[in-house]
Each structure stands twice: as structure tokens, then as C-alpha cells.
Design a protein around this motif. Structure first.
Motif, PDB file in Angstrom:
ATOM      1  N   UNK A  45       2.449  -5.436  -5.320  1.00 20.26           N
ATOM      2  CA  UNK A  45       1.316  -4.936  -6.102  1.00 20.26           C
ATOM      3  C   UNK A  45       0.058  -4.872  -5.243  1.00 20.26           C
ATOM      4  N   UNK A  46      -0.158  -5.914  -4.454  1.00 21.94           N
ATOM      5  CA  UNK A  46      -1.324  -5.982  -3.568  1.00 21.94           C
ATOM      6  C   UNK A  46      -1.312  -4.832  -2.557  1.00 21.94           C
ATOM      7  N   UNK A  47      -0.173  -4.600  -1.924  1.00 18.42           N
ATOM      8  CA  UNK A  47      -0.093  -3.561  -0.894  1.00 18.42           C
ATOM      9  C   UNK A  47      -0.290  -2.154  -1.473  1.00 18.42           C
ATOM     10  N   UNK A  48       0.164  -1.941  -2.712  1.00 16.53           N
ATOM     11  CA  UNK A  48       0.064  -0.606  -3.317  1.00 16.53           C
ATOM     12  C   UNK A  48      -1.228  -0.394  -4.101  1.00 16.53           C
ATOM     13  N   UNK A  49      -2.048  -1.428  -4.218  1.00 17.06           N
ATOM     14  CA  UNK A  49      -3.253  -1.316  -5.030  1.00 17.06           C
ATOM     15  C   UNK A  49      -4.291  -0.386  -4.395  1.00 17.06           C
ATOM     16  N   UNK A  50      -4.703   0.662  -5.128  1.00 17.45           N
ATOM     17  CA  UNK A  50      -5.757   1.534  -4.610  1.00 17.45           C
ATOM     18  C   UNK A  50      -7.152   0.955  -4.864  1.00 17.45           C
ATOM     19  N   UNK A  51      -7.215  -0.094  -5.676  1.00 21.61           N
ATOM     20  CA  UNK A  51      -8.506  -0.678  -6.050  1.00 21.61           C
ATOM     21  C   UNK A  51      -9.049  -1.591  -4.948  1.00 21.61           C
ATOM     22  N   UNK A  52      -8.152  -2.320  -4.285  1.00 23.31           N
ATOM     23  CA  UNK A  52      -8.584  -3.265  -3.245  1.00 23.31           C
ATOM     24  C   UNK A  52      -8.939  -2.483  -1.983  1.00 23.31           C
ATOM     25  N   UNK A  53     -10.145  -2.684  -1.485  1.00 24.98           N
ATOM     26  CA  UNK A  53     -10.600  -1.937  -0.301  1.00 24.98           C
ATOM     27  C   UNK A  53      -9.895  -2.472   0.957  1.00 24.98           C
ATOM     28  N   UNK A  54      -9.723  -1.596   1.983  1.00 21.09           N
ATOM     29  CA  UNK A  54      -8.993  -1.993   3.189  1.00 21.09           C
ATOM     30  C   UNK A  54      -9.522  -3.267   3.860  1.00 21.09           C
ATOM     31  N   UNK A  55     -10.836  -3.430   3.930  1.00 17.81           N
ATOM     32  CA  UNK A  55     -11.365  -4.626   4.603  1.00 17.81           C
ATOM     33  C   UNK A  55     -10.966  -5.902   3.854  1.00 17.81           C
TER      34      UNK A  55
END
Length: 182
Positions: A45-55
Motif C-alpha cells: 500500500x505504501x509503495x503504490x500510494x500516490x498521496x505520499x510524496x517521494x521525499x
């Protein structure tokens, strides 16, 4: 670009870097660890989340992995996240592990049986595969009671299904094939 090609390119780059630094075994262990971590639902879920910014993803991955993996592995993860390819991380790990097996001349084989195989029989199967394919063998064993009996063996692209389940399926197909439906 095709996801398979992306994974191959990243894994080959990491493999070459690890080879030059002579840390193939350590990086292979890193990739095995990462592949296992990526199987966790929370990680997916974390890896596919578009909400969490790359940094933020990079910071979290560093916190999870720093001290447990090589610097070159962390550098690859940084690059993958920076390029927005973090969802490819499990495939990159899988490709790297396969590349390492090929480099070592190891053939991955999977033996599926209904019950656990006796270690002597497992050794005989490993020796047989090794002599037929002239290679070292990494034999994975899967116990699947649904095949009823017999075995299923996969060696690279070769596949033998000598399971009772498969034989019953064939008998059923023959019996139903003889029936005329009106």
C-alpha cells in the motif's frame, strides 16, 4: 515503458554495480530481504500510494532499511523513488535474485507434492536435475494437499505435472468428451 523492462534495467544496473564492488552476495541478501518486506500488505500500500510524496517515501524507506542493507542498495532505492518507480521495487528485487542465480550457474527448481518429501528423496531429485541440466540446483519445496498425490516439478521453463489431481482432470475430460449433450 513496459514494467518488465523497467525492472530488468534497474536490476541489471544494480547487479553491475554490485559486481564491480564485489558485494554480489550482500546485495543479493538485501534483495531477498526487500522482496520479503514488499510482500507485506502495508508495504504494498505504501509503495503504490500516490498521496505520499517521494521525499517522505525515501525517508521512510531509509528508516526501514538503513543499517540492514548495503549503501548501493539504498542508492538504488533512492533512484527508484526519485523516478517514481517504487511500485516496481518487488520486481526489481526478483530480477536481481534471478540474475544472481544465473551468474552463479544455479537453476531454480520447484517441487510441489501433497506431503513433505523425505530428505533422501529430495537429494535424489536434486542430483537428477543437476545431472540432466548440468547445473547447480536450488530446489524449493511446496506442500500442496490439493494435488492429492504425485508431484509437479518446474525446472526453468520445463514443467512436469505428474499429480493425481492432473490425472483425475484428464480422466474427467475424457469421460465428459464422450458424452453428447443435446
Amino acid at each position: 515503458m513496459n514494467d518488465g523492462k523497467i525492472s530488468v534495467r534497474y536490476s541489471r544496473a544494480l547487479f553491475q554495480s554490485a559486481l564491480e564492488k564485489k558485494i554480489i552476495d550482500k546485495v543479493n541478501e538485501d534483495m531477498i530481504f526487500i522482496a520479503e518486506v514488499c510482500k507485506l500488505p502495508e508495504t504494498k500500500e505504501f509503495l503504490h500510494s500516490p498521496i505520499i510524496i517521494p521525499s517522505k517515501k525515501t525517508a521512510i524507506l531509509h528508516k526501514m532499511l538503513e543499517g540492514n542493507v548495503e549503501k548501493v542498495t539504498l542508492s538504488l532505492i533512492d533512484l527508484v523513488v526519485k523516478n517514481g518507480r517504487e511500485s516496481n521495487l518487488p520486481a526489481i528485487a526478483r530480477e536481481f535474485i534471478n540474475e544472481t542465480r544465473k551468474y552463479r550457474g544455479i537453476t531454480e527448481s520447484v517441487l510441489t507434492t501433497a506431503v513433505k518429501v523425505d530428505p533422501k528423496v529430495k537429494k535424489q531429485i536434486t542430483d537428477l536435475i543437476s545431472s540432466i541440466f548440468s547445473t547447480k540446483v536450488d530446489l524449493q519445496e511446496i506442500v500442496d494437499p490439493s494435488i492429492v498425490g504425485g508431484f509437479i516439478l518446474r525446472v526453468d521453463d520445463n514443467y512436469i505435472d505428474a499429480s493425481i489431481q492432473n490425472k483425475l482432470r484428464k480422466i474427467r475430460k475424457e469421460l465428459l468428451g464422450g458424452l453428447v449433450v443435446s
